[in-house]
Design a protein around this motif. Structure first.
Motif, PDB file in Angstrom:
ATOM      1  N   VAL A 157       3.751 -89.267  40.151  1.00 31.97           N
ATOM      2  CA  VAL A 157       4.900 -89.657  40.966  1.00 31.97           C
ATOM      3  C   VAL A 157       5.486 -90.917  40.348  1.00 31.97           C
ATOM      4  N   TYR A 158       6.796 -91.023  40.375  1.00 30.81           N
ATOM      5  CA  TYR A 158       7.493 -92.149  39.770  1.00 30.81           C
ATOM      6  C   TYR A 158       8.324 -92.892  40.812  1.00 30.81           C
ATOM      7  N   LEU A 159       8.585 -94.166  40.524  1.00 29.88           N
ATOM      8  CA  LEU A 159       9.530 -94.945  41.313  1.00 29.88           C
ATOM      9  C   LEU A 159      10.402 -95.716  40.339  1.00 29.88           C
ATOM     10  N   GLN A 160      11.643 -95.266  40.198  1.00 25.53           N
ATOM     11  CA  GLN A 160      12.618 -95.973  39.386  1.00 25.53           C
ATOM     12  C   GLN A 160      13.249 -97.042  40.258  1.00 25.53           C
ATOM     13  N   MET A 161      13.177 -98.291  39.812  1.00 26.97           N
ATOM     14  CA  MET A 161      13.679 -99.409  40.594  1.00 26.97           C
ATOM     15  C   MET A 161      14.776-100.114  39.798  1.00 26.97           C
ATOM     16  N   ASP A 162      15.967-100.098  40.323  1.00 22.50           N
ATOM     17  CA  ASP A 162      17.122-100.739  39.700  1.00 22.50           C
ATOM     18  C   ASP A 162      17.643-101.861  40.598  1.00 22.50           C
TER      19      ASP A 162
END
Length: 115
Positions: A78-83
């Motif tokens: 599982v990924y969490l892209q944080m911008d």
């Protein structure tokens, strides 16, 4: 029982980006609803994003539009892209099932955002 190992944290300036990864072992994530949680200094651990088994997604209000959760069942990850990171995003980030399994917590990964 499923176990999780988080990685990808680091120190960034406000406005920067990071991508967190969470690899599961001992079971397939396809069986679970999965969430990212965070614990900021002096605060309780809160959920920030969740994806269910049918890829329905929900975000906590302060991260909506900035964070993107995704899952790759083939990689059991599982990924969490944080911008557009903000100093208030500083926390230790964890993944777990939703609802969380007490025995599945990993060590988490530290995210530090400086202003």
């Amino acid at each position: 029982q499923v176990q999780f190992v988080e990685s990808g944290g680091g120190s960034v300036q406000a406005g920067g980006s990071l991508t967190l990864s969470c690899v599961a072992s001992r079971d397939s994530i396809s069986r679970y609803n999965i969430a990212w949680y965070r614990r900021a200094p002096g605060k309780q651990r809160d959920m920030v994003a969740t994806v269910n088994r049918w890829d329905n997604i929900h975000y906590e209000g302060s991260v909506r539009g900035r964070f993107t959760i995704s899952r790759d069942n083939a990689k059991n990850t599982v990924y969490l892209q944080m911008d557009s990171l903000r100093p208030e995003d500083t926390a230790v980030y964890f993944c777990n099932t939703n609802p969380a399994l007490n025995g599945a917590w990993g060590q988490g990964t530290q995210v530090t955002v400086s202003s």
